[in-house]
Scaffold this motif. Structure first.
Motif, mmCIF file in Angstrom:
data_model
loop_
_atom_site.group_PDB
_atom_site.id
_atom_site.type_symbol
_atom_site.label_atom_id
_atom_site.label_comp_id
_atom_site.label_asym_id
_atom_site.label_seq_id
_atom_site.Cartn_x
_atom_site.Cartn_y
_atom_site.Cartn_z
ATOM 1 N N VAL A 35 49.518 -24.873 -35.682
ATOM 2 C CA VAL A 35 50.979 -24.870 -35.597
ATOM 3 C C VAL A 35 51.409 -25.856 -34.513
ATOM 4 N N SER A 36 52.378 -26.700 -34.834
ATOM 5 C CA SER A 36 52.854 -27.678 -33.853
ATOM 6 C C SER A 36 53.570 -26.974 -32.705
ATOM 7 N N THR A 37 53.445 -27.560 -31.492
ATOM 8 C CA THR A 37 54.091 -26.980 -30.308
ATOM 9 C C THR A 37 54.978 -27.992 -29.595
ATOM 10 N N ASP A 38 55.278 -29.119 -30.257
ATOM 11 C CA ASP A 38 56.131 -30.136 -29.652
ATOM 12 C C ASP A 38 57.491 -30.138 -30.342
ATOM 13 N N ASP A 39 58.280 -31.152 -30.070
ATOM 14 C CA ASP A 39 59.643 -31.227 -30.611
ATOM 15 C C ASP A 39 59.729 -32.005 -31.919
ATOM 16 N N GLY A 40 58.585 -32.382 -32.478
ATOM 17 C CA GLY A 40 58.592 -33.127 -33.743
ATOM 18 C C GLY A 40 58.841 -32.210 -34.924
ATOM 19 N N GLU A 41 58.694 -32.761 -36.103
ATOM 20 C CA GLU A 41 58.864 -31.961 -37.318
ATOM 21 C C GLU A 41 57.882 -30.793 -37.297
ATOM 22 N N PRO A 42 58.354 -29.570 -37.524
ATOM 23 C CA PRO A 42 57.460 -28.404 -37.447
ATOM 24 C C PRO A 42 56.290 -28.514 -38.428
ATOM 25 N N LEU A 43 55.126 -28.136 -37.964
ATOM 26 C CA LEU A 43 53.933 -28.122 -38.793
ATOM 27 C C LEU A 43 53.333 -26.729 -38.768
ATOM 28 N N ASP A 44 52.945 -26.238 -39.925
ATOM 29 C CA ASP A 44 52.254 -24.961 -40.034
ATOM 30 C C ASP A 44 51.187 -25.148 -41.106
ATOM 31 N N LEU A 45 49.951 -25.333 -40.662
ATOM 32 C CA LEU A 45 48.887 -25.790 -41.543
ATOM 33 C C LEU A 45 47.665 -24.885 -41.483
ATOM 34 N N VAL A 46 46.863 -24.952 -42.522
ATOM 35 C CA VAL A 46 45.532 -24.351 -42.522
ATOM 36 C C VAL A 46 44.533 -25.491 -42.692
ATOM 37 N N VAL A 47 43.553 -25.537 -41.806
ATOM 38 C CA VAL A 47 42.494 -26.534 -41.906
ATOM 39 C C VAL A 47 41.217 -25.809 -42.313
ATOM 40 N N ARG A 48 40.693 -26.220 -43.458
ATOM 41 C CA ARG A 48 39.453 -25.646 -43.979
ATOM 42 C C ARG A 48 38.312 -26.585 -43.583
ATOM 43 N N CYS A 49 37.422 -26.101 -42.735
ATOM 44 C CA CYS A 49 36.311 -26.896 -42.225
ATOM 45 C C CYS A 49 35.021 -26.435 -42.895
ATOM 46 N N THR A 50 34.337 -27.343 -43.535
ATOM 47 C CA THR A 50 33.089 -27.011 -44.215
ATOM 48 C C THR A 50 32.088 -26.466 -43.224
ATOM 49 N N SER A 51 31.454 -25.340 -43.592
ATOM 50 C CA SER A 51 30.510 -24.739 -42.657
ATOM 51 C C SER A 51 29.227 -24.247 -43.316
ATOM 52 N N SER A 52 28.856 -24.843 -44.437
ATOM 53 C CA SER A 52 27.572 -24.467 -45.033
ATOM 54 C C SER A 52 27.061 -25.608 -45.899
ATOM 55 N N ASP A 53 25.842 -25.438 -46.401
ATOM 56 C CA ASP A 53 25.236 -26.445 -47.264
ATOM 57 C C ASP A 53 25.840 -26.320 -48.660
ATOM 58 N N ALA A 54 26.850 -27.148 -48.937
ATOM 59 C CA ALA A 54 27.548 -27.064 -50.221
ATOM 60 C C ALA A 54 26.643 -27.406 -51.387
ATOM 61 N N GLY A 55 25.640 -28.266 -51.146
ATOM 62 C CA GLY A 55 24.778 -28.718 -52.228
ATOM 63 C C GLY A 55 23.997 -27.585 -52.873
ATOM 64 N N LEU A 56 23.390 -26.721 -52.073
ATOM 65 C CA LEU A 56 22.602 -25.619 -52.624
ATOM 66 C C LEU A 56 23.474 -24.649 -53.406
ATOM 67 N N LEU A 57 24.721 -24.521 -53.014
ATOM 68 C CA LEU A 57 25.622 -23.564 -53.650
ATOM 69 C C LEU A 57 26.413 -24.170 -54.801
ATOM 70 N N GLY A 58 26.254 -25.464 -55.027
ATOM 71 C CA GLY A 58 26.937 -26.113 -56.143
ATOM 72 C C GLY A 58 28.407 -26.355 -55.895
ATOM 73 N N ILE A 59 28.788 -26.536 -54.626
ATOM 74 C CA ILE A 59 30.196 -26.776 -54.291
ATOM 75 C C ILE A 59 30.472 -28.275 -54.310
ATOM 76 N N ASP A 60 31.494 -28.669 -55.038
ATOM 77 C CA ASP A 60 31.939 -30.061 -55.098
ATOM 78 C C ASP A 60 33.235 -30.156 -54.300
ATOM 79 N N ARG A 61 33.171 -30.705 -53.094
ATOM 80 C CA ARG A 61 34.347 -30.735 -52.227
ATOM 81 C C ARG A 61 35.446 -31.645 -52.774
ATOM 82 N N ASP A 62 35.075 -32.718 -53.465
ATOM 83 C CA ASP A 62 36.100 -33.580 -54.051
ATOM 84 C C ASP A 62 36.862 -32.842 -55.139
#
Length: 303
Positions: A35-62
């Motif tokens: 969440v933004s804390t400055d005076d710019g345009e308000p932002l409220d975001l979720v950032v999904r950060c990869t945290s496992s071996d996607a290849g073994l699980l068959g995950i295609d991030r694209d």
């Protein structure tokens, strides 16, 4: 792998001030709210950060990125703000809604809103990729054999029943539609007026009844709730549609159990993935041996 130290490299956050809050869940992602804390345009975001071996699980991030955007166009998903595969990050808008739990689906109003969201997703823009649990199960099983991961000793004893399910579902399959394929309760967000659907790691074009069966399995629906769920989705379900959903519940449990066994051998998270997989496997094995199993095959085959 996504690293929170790289948040400042995201274009949407360059030159901005923000605060970070950890979000619950995420067995293959580390999710934070920014969440933004400055005076710019308000932002409220979720950032999904990869945290496992996607290849073994068959995950295609694209494909996950593309399909997350398609779900937003369908009106059921959060908007995509930025995609940085080099950082292992997908940035989406924050949805001010409550994640459901299994018990919430016993409320007819919640069930109706959830089914409406699934229908809208299935009627939306096509997804990148195809998801087929039979192909996924074969891939996971091969991975386990190749790497020597632990597996219940009698897992392969059900190969003939598994093939019978495959043949029954293949006789007159419905048209493939864009599916999330991982709609456990926490991936339904309810704002009281509508339900949103999140987490498109395993998304792809698929049989819509796998979507229904997977949710019913993950949320532990009893027989009556399974029928109510199919009715909420279809309006007037046929016997074959209910049977197809029940068979897809078995597919979900038998196939996804292998995901748990792979994670048990590879994930650094402090989570009992083996127990997670074993629970699903034992439920699938019980269903294969239940007296109703043959009737389900017949009901689908004679649709």
């Amino acid at each position: 792998m996504g690293d929170l130290a790289d948040l400042g490299r995201l274009a949407v956050l360059v030159g901005r001030s923000w605060s970070v809050t950890e979000l619950p869940g995420g067995l293959t992602n580390h999710n934070v709210r920014v969440v933004s804390t400055d005076d710019g345009e308000p932002l409220d975001l979720v950032v999904r950060c990869t945290s496992s071996d996607a290849g073994l699980l068959g995950i295609d991030r694209d494909a996950e990125h593309i399909n997350t955007g398609a779900a937003a166009v369908a009106g059921v998903g959060a908007p995509v703000v930025e995609y940085r595969p080099d950082l292992g990050m997908l940035v989406i808008g924050y949805l001010p809604a409550r994640a459901l739990d299994d018990g919430d689906f016993t409320d007819p109003a919640v069930l109706a809103r959830a089914a409406d969201a699934v229908r809208r997703l299935h009627a939306g823009p096509s997804f990148a990729g195809v998801f087929d649990m039979f192909a996924r199960q074969a891939s996971y099983r091969a991975c386990i054999a190749e790497r020597g991961f632990a597996l219940p000793a009698d897992y392969d004893d059900h190969a003939a029943a598994w093939d019978a399910v495959r043949k029954a579902l293949a006789l007159e399959p419905p048209e493939r539609v864009p599916c999330n394929n991982d709609l456990l309760a926490a991936n339904f967000l309810d704002d009281g007026e509508r339900v949103w659907l999140i987490d498109y790691e395993y998304s792809g074009m698929n049989d819509p009844f796998f979507e229904l069966g997977n949710t019913a399995a993950e949320c532990r629906f009893d027989d009556d709730l399974v029928e109510a769920w199919v009715a909420a989705y279809t309006g007037a379900p046929t016997r074959a549609e209910v049977a197809r959903t029940r068979l897809q519940m078995i597919c979900s449990r038998y196939g996804w159990s292998l995901w748990g066994f792979i994670q048990a051998a590879t994930s650094p998270l402090d989570f009992d993935f083996h127990a997670w997989g074993l629970e699903r496997y034992e439920l699938a094995a019980a269903a294969f041996g239940h007296p109703s199993f043959t009737r389900l095959l017949e009901d689908v085959a004679h649709a």
